[in-house]
Design a protein around this motif. Structure first.
Motif, PDB file in Angstrom:
ATOM      1  N   ARG A 295       4.491  11.326   1.472  1.00  0.00           N
ATOM      2  CA  ARG A 295       5.065  10.018   1.178  1.00  0.00           C
ATOM      3  C   ARG A 295       5.393   9.261   2.455  1.00  0.00           C
ATOM      4  O   ARG A 295       5.139   8.055   2.570  1.00  0.00           O
ATOM      5  CB  ARG A 295       6.342  10.191   0.340  1.00  0.00           C
ATOM      6  CG  ARG A 295       6.945   8.888  -0.154  1.00  0.00           C
ATOM      7  CD  ARG A 295       8.319   9.109  -0.736  1.00  0.00           C
ATOM      8  NE  ARG A 295       9.268   9.537   0.283  1.00  0.00           N
ATOM      9  CZ  ARG A 295       9.846   8.714   1.155  1.00  0.00           C
ATOM     10  NH1 ARG A 295       9.559   7.423   1.157  1.00  0.00           N
ATOM     11  NH2 ARG A 295      10.680   9.173   2.057  1.00  0.00           N
TER      12      ARG A 295
ATOM     13  N   ALA B  94       2.127   7.954   3.967  1.00  0.00           N
ATOM     14  CA  ALA B  94       1.663   6.763   3.242  1.00  0.00           C
ATOM     15  C   ALA B  94       2.523   5.552   3.568  1.00  0.00           C
ATOM     16  O   ALA B  94       2.024   4.432   3.728  1.00  0.00           O
ATOM     17  CB  ALA B  94       1.671   7.035   1.740  1.00  0.00           C
TER      18      ALA B  94
ATOM     19  N   GLN C 130       1.571   4.285   6.968  1.00  0.00           N
ATOM     20  CA  GLN C 130       0.326   3.518   6.912  1.00  0.00           C
ATOM     21  C   GLN C 130       0.550   2.146   6.309  1.00  0.00           C
ATOM     22  O   GLN C 130       0.002   1.143   6.781  1.00  0.00           O
ATOM     23  CB  GLN C 130      -0.717   4.292   6.107  1.00  0.00           C
ATOM     24  CG  GLN C 130      -1.178   5.580   6.772  1.00  0.00           C
ATOM     25  CD  GLN C 130      -2.144   6.356   5.903  1.00  0.00           C
ATOM     26  OE1 GLN C 130      -2.359   6.016   4.748  1.00  0.00           O
ATOM     27  NE2 GLN C 130      -2.729   7.428   6.465  1.00  0.00           N
TER      28      GLN C 130
ATOM     29  N   THR D 297     -10.183   5.352  -0.611  1.00  0.00           N
ATOM     30  CA  THR D 297      -9.184   4.330  -0.963  1.00  0.00           C
ATOM     31  C   THR D 297      -9.815   3.152  -1.667  1.00  0.00           C
ATOM     32  O   THR D 297      -9.121   2.367  -2.301  1.00  0.00           O
ATOM     33  CB  THR D 297      -8.475   3.844   0.310  1.00  0.00           C
ATOM     34  OG1 THR D 297      -9.455   3.284   1.195  1.00  0.00           O
ATOM     35  CG2 THR D 297      -7.777   4.986   1.010  1.00  0.00           C
TER      36      THR D 297
END
Length: 757
Positions: A481, A484, A487, A297
């Motif tokens: 999705r 994510a 998160q 990331t």
């Protein structure tokens, strides 16, 4: 909030061309077709190039100091082994066959540069441009719509890029190093920077290319002692050992070197940004971040190639999703079309079956069922019709009375053909088909209908599988999705919780210290950072005030002592300066005396040279180009000509004397040769010629103490004086008189020469 940023140091071992082989890449000449298409040539003006002759000479001298001794020892060893062809001859020849090292230092990436531009540059000075992958980046607006330069924006861009230029040059300087046990260890002692160029005009981030002179010592062994080498690995290992005292592998040394340079380079840029834009020292602009494989990331510090690859990967992933959606839609359309085709085929097959069944019942006179009262299949109906047709044909042949029944069967067969095909039972020539041909074509159509039905079922299954696959990919994408999003929500919640704790802590600290912010304004999430900055400033002021009170008396005493010491130092320095001044005056007087003496000696030497010129060539004149404008060259035998020669450099007079003496020597040799030719015998000496001493006693021959020298003998034989002596000894009385007359004419000619008065 600080910006995440990393630094990349890339050391590369090139071929023997080294930095010279990448000149076209380094120098962004707009007239050259560069392979790199991401150059903004309007910004090339902000690049800095270290290409001076002094830099080249410094690197050459550095190599000379580090490798000259090794080259001398190597060449001496090769000469002792009788291998002169293996000598290097010079340090330049030694290094010419070695690989060269170059390096690239990059701070941050395109996103970091865009964030810094937003932070420090006016919004009117740059614009947002879109890359082919759909992402955007910021570029300075250096020209208006008419192509004219915008001076204000150029000033802003120069100020911005100069921060990177100074940081990159400072981070790669040869005096960067460490202090260890009272000793200074510089990187430049092992990795010496030569020529360099900063590139601010590429769409990545500002970076610097530079050549590196490398020096290290090999470890040595039983067969060969340790010696200097320009190997990059050995240079890094030697530098690491000098700083840490440990011997490690080249891989470990290069990791250590990169970590040291990367951290220092980011500090250099941080300092330049603070000084240029007057940012408070406690405010952190850049936060060092190392990109690792374990943490994908973190996307800072990517090179332009890595950034392009990342963008291409995202674009490829998006195209795969789009393609999957398109495939899913196509699969649904194919499934719907297959269902429509299946229904049409089933309707057509059912219609053909009922027509065939009616024909069967009409032709055979029996119901279209088997013994178990189940409907006959299409194949059975066709076989029954075929059997009936054959029976009818037999019946027609056997008896004309059954012709009506046969005609009726033929009509039924042709009606079945028309019902199946929608066409009359005729051939290409519009002639009626025979009953056998009708039956054959009906069987073929029935078989094709069955195959179409089977293919329709297969197409329906394939469409169903494609639909299931597309649904599965869509579900996977939706799951990713959602993960994510979860998160992101969790991160937002953590940020919100952290900010709430900070707000509570700030409110408590304000209350504990009885402080007010902006006339009692409450602490909110919007003004939280400003309140924290105000509290930091208050803490700093309190700390400074306390320190000032603690050190005030100590400073006064220390100041008094310093003043006393400085006064004594000034007195001592004054005495030293007076002594030094007296010494300098004495030295100056001595230099003036030495200079006058040298001038007198040069003048005397010039006088001797001019006298020599006057004696041997009194008509010599100084070249007109050496005289002043309007001055006419005079002969050296005149006063004016002598003064003109006196003003000429010493080197000119020496060269002139050399030429005159050379010419005099040639004339003398010519004169001697003429006299020698006169004195030479007219007839060669033969065996009958009587010599003064014709007897040689062999016992009188003694070995010489001097070895025979052929070159010396040859030189003496060609010496004009020796030739003249030999000719005089062999000449007759008549030849001697001729030689005397020739000499007299020559003397008379010289006597009647130019007038010296």
């Amino acid at each position: 909030m600080s910006i995440k940023c990393t630094v990349t140091t890339d050391l590369q071992v090139k071929d023997t061309n080294g930095y010279s082989g990448m000149q076209k890449h380094v120098e962004h000449d707009s007239s050259i077709n560069h392979s790199n298409k991401d150059i903004v040539f309007d910004e090339t003006q902000f690049n800095i190039y270290g290409e001076s002759q002094k830099i080249r000479d410094d690197l050459t001298l550095w190599n000379q100091e580090h490798f000259q001794e090794y080259v001398d020892e190597h060449d001496q060893h090769q000469r002792e082994k009788n291998h002169p062809e293996r000598q290097y001859g010079s340090v330049k020849n030694y290094l010419s066959g070695k690989k060269k090292t170059t390096a690239i230092l990059t701070i941050g990436n395109m996103e970091v540069q865009s964030e810094l531009m937003k932070k420090f540059c006016p919004a009117s000075s740059y614009s947002e441009e879109q890359l082919p992958d759909g992402s955007t980046h910021l570029v300075f607006k250096l020209k208006d719509n008419n192509g004219k330069p915008i001076s204000d924006n150029i000033t802003v861009a120069k100020k911005f890029y100069d921060c990177f230029n100074r940081a990159l040059i400072a981070a790669t300087n040869n005096n960067v190093g460490w202090n260890r046990n009272g000793k200074r260890i510089n990187i430049g002692d092992y990795l010496h920077r030569g020529r360099y160029a900063t590139n601010n005009d590429e769409m990545g981030i500002s970076h610097i290319h530079f050549e590196v002179g490398t020096f290290g010592m090999t470890r040595g062994g039983k067969k060969r002692q340790a010696h200097p080498t320009n190997s990059l690995n050995q240079a890094l290992v030697s530098l690491h050992q000098a700083v840490t005292g440990e011997t490690v592998s080249g891989r470990v040394a290069i990791k250590w070197y990169r970590a040291s340079i990367d951290n220092y380079a980011l500090k250099c840029l941080e300092n330049e940004l603070h000084k240029t834009y007057n940012v408070p020292s406690k405010t952190q602009i850049l936060n060092f971040e190392r990109k690792t494989k374990d943490d994908p990331t973190v996307q800072t510090g990517l090179s332009m190639e890595q950034l392009k690859a990342q963008k291409a990967e995202l674009a490829d992933h998006q195209s795969k999703i789009t393609q999957a959606q398109a495939d899913q839609k196509k699969a649904e359309d194919d499934k719907q079309q297959a269902e429509t085709n299946k229904k049409a085929a089933e309707a057509m097959a059912q219609q053909a079956y009922y027509a065939l069944k009616n024909d069967y019942e009409r032709v055979t006179g029996h119901k279209a069922v088997d013994s178990n009262n189940n409907p006959l299949s299409v194949q059975k109906l066709g076989e029954g019709l075929k059997s009936a047709s054959e029976s009818m044909r037999e019946t027609v042949k056997q008896a004309n009375e059954d012709k009506a029944i046969a005609d009726q069967a033929v009509k039924a067969l042709r009606a079945s053909y028309k019902a199946l095909t929608g066409k009359e039972a005729v051939d290409d020539h519009n002639q009626p088909l025979s009953p056998l041909e009708c039956s054959r074509r009906i069987k073929k159509l029935t078989k094709k209908a069955q195959e179409d039905q089977t293919q329709s079922v297969s197409n329906q299954q394939a469409a169903e599988e494609a639909k299931q696959k597309a649904l599965q990919e869509q579900q996977n994408a939706e799951t990713a999705r959602r993960t994510a999003q979860q998160q992101l929500d969790q991160l937002n919640q953590e940020i919100k919780t952290t900010k709430q704790k900070r707000r509570q802590a700030v409110t408590k600290e304000l209350a504990d210290n009885q402080l007010n912010y902006n006339n009692g304004e409450a602490v909110t999430e919007d003004n939280l950072e400003e309140v924290e900055k105000a509290i930091d400033n208050w803490r700093q002021e309190q700390r400074h005030q306390w320190q000032s009170e603690q050190t005030k008396n100590t400073q006064l005493v220390s100041t008094n002592q310093n003043l006393t010491t400085q006064n004594q130092q000034l007195k001592d320095e004054n005495t030293n300066l007076q002594t030094t001044n007296s010494d300098l005056q004495s030295t100056n007087r001595k230099l003036i005396t030495d200079n006058q003496t040298l001038t007198n000696e040069i003048t005397e030497y010039k006088t001797q040279l001019i006298d020599t010129i006057t004696e041997n060539e009194p008509t010599h004149k100084v070249e007109q180009s050496r005289l002043q404008s309007g001055e006419v060259a005079e002969e050296v035998q005149t006063y004016t000509g002598r003064q003109q020669h006196q003003r000429q450099p010493l080197k000119y007079l020496i060269n002139t004397v050399k030429k005159i003496l050379q010419h005099l020597k040639q004339d003398t040799e010519t004169f001697i040769n003429d006299v020698t030719r006169i004195l030479q015998p007219q007839k060669p000496i033969t065996a009958n010629t009587k010599l003064e001493s014709h007897y040689l006693d062999p016992d009188s021959i003694r070995p010489t103490k001097h070895p025979f020298n052929a070159q010396e003998e040859k030189r003496l034989m060609n010496n004009p004086a020796m030739k003249l002596k030999k000719a005089i000894l062999q000449a007759t009385q008549e030849q001697l008189q001729q030689a005397q007359q020739h000499i007299g004419h020559s003397i008379q000619k010289d006597t009647n020469g130019p007038d010296f008065n």
